[in-house]
Design an enzyme around this catalytic site. Sequence first.
Site, PDB file in Angstrom:
ATOM      1  N   GLU A 145       5.914  -5.939   7.237  1.00  0.00           N
ATOM      2  CA  GLU A 145       5.247  -4.944   7.889  1.00  0.00           C
ATOM      3  C   GLU A 145       5.881  -4.772   9.299  1.00  0.00           C
ATOM      4  OE1 GLU A 145       2.088  -5.955   5.026  1.00  0.00           O
ATOM      5  OE2 GLU A 145       3.658  -7.153   6.649  1.00  0.00           O
TER       6      GLU A 145
ATOM      7  N   ASP B 225      -1.232  -7.041   7.689  1.00  0.00           N
ATOM      8  CA  ASP B 225      -2.397  -6.836   7.512  1.00  0.00           C
ATOM      9  C   ASP B 225      -3.204  -7.461   6.422  1.00  0.00           C
ATOM     10  OD1 ASP B 225      -1.516  -4.857   6.074  1.00  0.00           O
ATOM     11  OD2 ASP B 225      -2.970  -3.383   6.602  1.00  0.00           O
TER      12      ASP B 225
ATOM     13  N   GLY C 222       0.081  -4.878   0.869  1.00  0.00           N
ATOM     14  CA  GLY C 222      -1.449  -4.630  -0.079  1.00  0.00           C
ATOM     15  C   GLY C 222      -1.423  -5.638  -1.153  1.00  0.00           C
TER      16      GLY C 222
ATOM     17  N   GLY D 119       0.924  -1.285   0.091  1.00  0.00           N
ATOM     18  CA  GLY D 119      -0.128   0.047   0.031  1.00  0.00           C
ATOM     19  C   GLY D 119       0.708   1.267  -0.045  1.00  0.00           C
TER      20      GLY D 119
END
Length: 386
Positions: free
Chosen positions: A165, A177, A142, A94
Amino acid sequence: MGLRQVWRFNSFRRTNVILQHLGMSKHTDAAGEVLLERRGCAGVITLNRPKFLNALNLNMIRHIYPQLKNWEQDPETFLIIIKGAGGKAFCAGGDIRVISEGGKANQKIAQDFFREEYMLNNAIDCCRKPYVALIHGITMGGGVGLSVHGQFRVATEKSLFAMPETAIGESQGLFPDVGGGYFLPRLQGKLGYFLALTGFRLKGRDVYAAGIATHFVDSEKLDMLEEDLLALKSPSKENIADVLDAYHTKSKIDQDKSFILEEHMDKINSWFSANTVEQIIENLQQDGSSFALEQLKVINKMSPTSLKITVRQLMEGSSKTLQEVLTMEYRLSQACVGGHDFHEGVRAVLIDKDQSPKWKPADLKEVTDEDLNNYFKPLGSNDLKF
């Protein structure tokens, strides 16, 4: 109408025909960051920010989600293919720098981005049409969320998978995530815990061996594979699987290579079956092998808060549905963006690039259970709902 006007009218018409052909007449977004086309029997999503390794931003999410829903309802669309432009990356994560900058100024960009991203992850998981992700090149953060929840994931020898992450590598939060709490604990043994806590990178056929990809295809055959899928006539899920299986069987690169972590799996399973980060670290120290010490070095650089969040996230996620996990991860995302370490990680890795984040707290002992509980607290009316 003068000649020039005719020429302009014709080129306008030609452009329109091309746009219609691409199914893009409705989707001419900011510089075409994502291309949405109807081709053959399929809807094709192309992540189109090759300069940024196709990093996912809110604009792209807002184009993909409604189109995915439309194709799901469309009787002429039999499958959905997602791929990245440029050959280097499927999607490297992301666009977290924007989230960090926005998050400091106001929480809204962070609320919207994570909420809509997780809604998209869930939509991919629930998609009633077969969903084929061509995860060629870098696939992190992402990008994992855009692929791993789909029915078919095709890796090539150029695939590079990681959930970096905890070190806030190329991705977007301070915990793995995009449904990491769901799919990581479901990988073989404790492999998911190992990948989440170390950010270890899997390459090529190993992405398939780990169970992240469902198929492996030599990259030079990828275009042919896509053409063969698009040429299917009203295919069923089984027809699509047959094409993928045939390509997989014929792929030659690294055919006889054993899984890179094969020799370490028994140890990984025993080290990472501990219930706390402290105990995992102790297991690695006691082992003392060069592989164990290498992992220890990596873990010791990570945000202590992240490490503790991640272990709890995966343990809780192992018995939750994907929607429950995404609801939990949304709570974590909002707490992280409101905390110190997220912005410090972005600063150290992406802005100042000094690679030496100063975590707060800097020691595992200082991350209390009370601190941890605060990260997992429900957000009341702001909770993510499906």
